[in-house]
Design a protein around this motif. Structure first.
Motif, PDB file in Angstrom:
ATOM      1  N   VAL A  12      35.050  48.416  37.907  1.00  0.00           N
ATOM      2  CA  VAL A  12      36.063  47.259  37.862  1.00  0.00           C
ATOM      3  C   VAL A  12      37.161  47.818  38.586  1.00  0.00           C
ATOM      4  CG1 VAL A  12      37.243  46.123  36.208  1.00  0.00           C
ATOM      5  CG2 VAL A  12      34.996  46.708  35.548  1.00  0.00           C
ATOM      6  N   ASN A  13      37.721  46.913  39.386  1.00  0.00           N
ATOM      7  CA  ASN A  13      39.112  47.055  40.107  1.00  0.00           C
ATOM      8  C   ASN A  13      40.311  46.731  39.244  1.00  0.00           C
ATOM      9  OD1 ASN A  13      37.896  48.331  42.564  1.00  0.00           O
ATOM     10  ND2 ASN A  13      36.989  46.544  42.729  1.00  0.00           N
ATOM     11  N   ALA A  14      41.327  47.127  39.411  1.00  0.00           N
ATOM     12  CA  ALA A  14      42.420  46.687  38.645  1.00  0.00           C
ATOM     13  C   ALA A  14      43.625  46.911  39.728  1.00  0.00           C
ATOM     14  CB  ALA A  14      42.651  47.384  37.482  1.00  0.00           C
ATOM     15  N   THR A  15      44.654  46.330  39.441  1.00  0.00           N
ATOM     16  CA  THR A  15      45.808  46.540  40.089  1.00  0.00           C
ATOM     17  C   THR A  15      47.039  46.759  39.004  1.00  0.00           C
ATOM     18  OG1 THR A  15      45.253  44.788  41.784  1.00  0.00           O
ATOM     19  CG2 THR A  15      47.791  45.659  41.767  1.00  0.00           C
ATOM     20  N   LEU A  16      47.965  47.948  39.242  1.00  0.00           N
ATOM     21  CA  LEU A  16      48.896  48.356  38.490  1.00  0.00           C
ATOM     22  C   LEU A  16      50.200  47.528  38.975  1.00  0.00           C
ATOM     23  CD1 LEU A  16      48.319  52.104  37.939  1.00  0.00           C
ATOM     24  CD2 LEU A  16      47.869  50.322  36.433  1.00  0.00           C
ATOM     25  N   ASN A  17      51.121  47.081  37.902  1.00  0.00           N
ATOM     26  CA  ASN A  17      52.310  46.494  38.628  1.00  0.00           C
ATOM     27  C   ASN A  17      53.297  47.619  38.941  1.00  0.00           C
ATOM     28  OD1 ASN A  17      53.713  47.603  36.117  1.00  0.00           O
ATOM     29  ND2 ASN A  17      52.887  45.786  34.820  1.00  0.00           N
ATOM     30  N   ASP A  18      54.414  47.183  39.310  1.00  0.00           N
ATOM     31  CA  ASP A  18      55.427  48.229  40.045  1.00  0.00           C
ATOM     32  C   ASP A  18      56.244  48.547  38.989  1.00  0.00           C
ATOM     33  OD1 ASP A  18      56.404  49.710  42.393  1.00  0.00           O
ATOM     34  OD2 ASP A  18      58.045  48.319  42.483  1.00  0.00           O
ATOM     35  N   SER A  19      56.067  49.015  37.554  1.00  0.00           N
ATOM     36  CA  SER A  19      57.064  49.302  36.611  1.00  0.00           C
ATOM     37  C   SER A  19      56.870  50.671  36.726  1.00  0.00           C
ATOM     38  CB  SER A  19      56.730  48.572  35.248  1.00  0.00           C
ATOM     39  OG  SER A  19      55.151  49.257  34.917  1.00  0.00           O
ATOM     40  N   ALA A  20      58.073  51.309  35.940  1.00  0.00           N
ATOM     41  CA  ALA A  20      58.122  52.976  35.753  1.00  0.00           C
ATOM     42  C   ALA A  20      56.813  53.399  35.040  1.00  0.00           C
ATOM     43  CB  ALA A  20      59.540  53.248  35.253  1.00  0.00           C
TER      44      ALA A  20
END
Length: 113
Positions: A12-20
């Motif tokens: 399963v692919n996922a994308t992390l957001n740009d948060s700390a």
């Protein structure tokens, strides 16, 4: 940042957001975790350490497919159903379409960049 979650030979692919918090989570990868069910809504696992959450919203409305950190307990949460607004939930990213269904019954998962 793109990540990959593998369970029972399924990816399963996922994308992390740009948060700390998401960047801090990415610094822990690769990880292999044992997931357990919580309230028939999310799969959870303990992380090796708590994530930095400075500047994160105090609460969130998790939706199916969200990857999150639950700050009060220090665990990873992968939502396979929508959940009500909760204090301490920090959204880290989002699974690709269909990912929530794959992970809804997952036991062991490997997460890598």
């Amino acid at each position: 940042m793109n990540i990959r979650l593998t369970t029972d030979g399924r990816v399963v692919n996922a994308t992390l957001n740009d948060s700390a918090a998401a960047r801090d989570f990415a610094s822990l990868l690769p990880l292999t975790l044992e997931l357990s069910d919580f309230h028939e809504t999310e799969r959870i696992a303990d992380l090796p350490r708590r994530l930095a959450t400075a500047g994160a919203p105090a609460s969130a409305d998790p939706e199916a497919g969200d990857v999150a950190f639950y700050a009060p307990w220090g665990n990873l949460a992968i939502y396979y159903r929508d959940a009500p607004r909760a204090d301490g939930v920090v959204i880290l990213g989002r699974l690709a379409d269909g990912g929530a269904e794959v992970l809804a019954t997952a036991g062991r998962v490997t997460i890598e960049r």
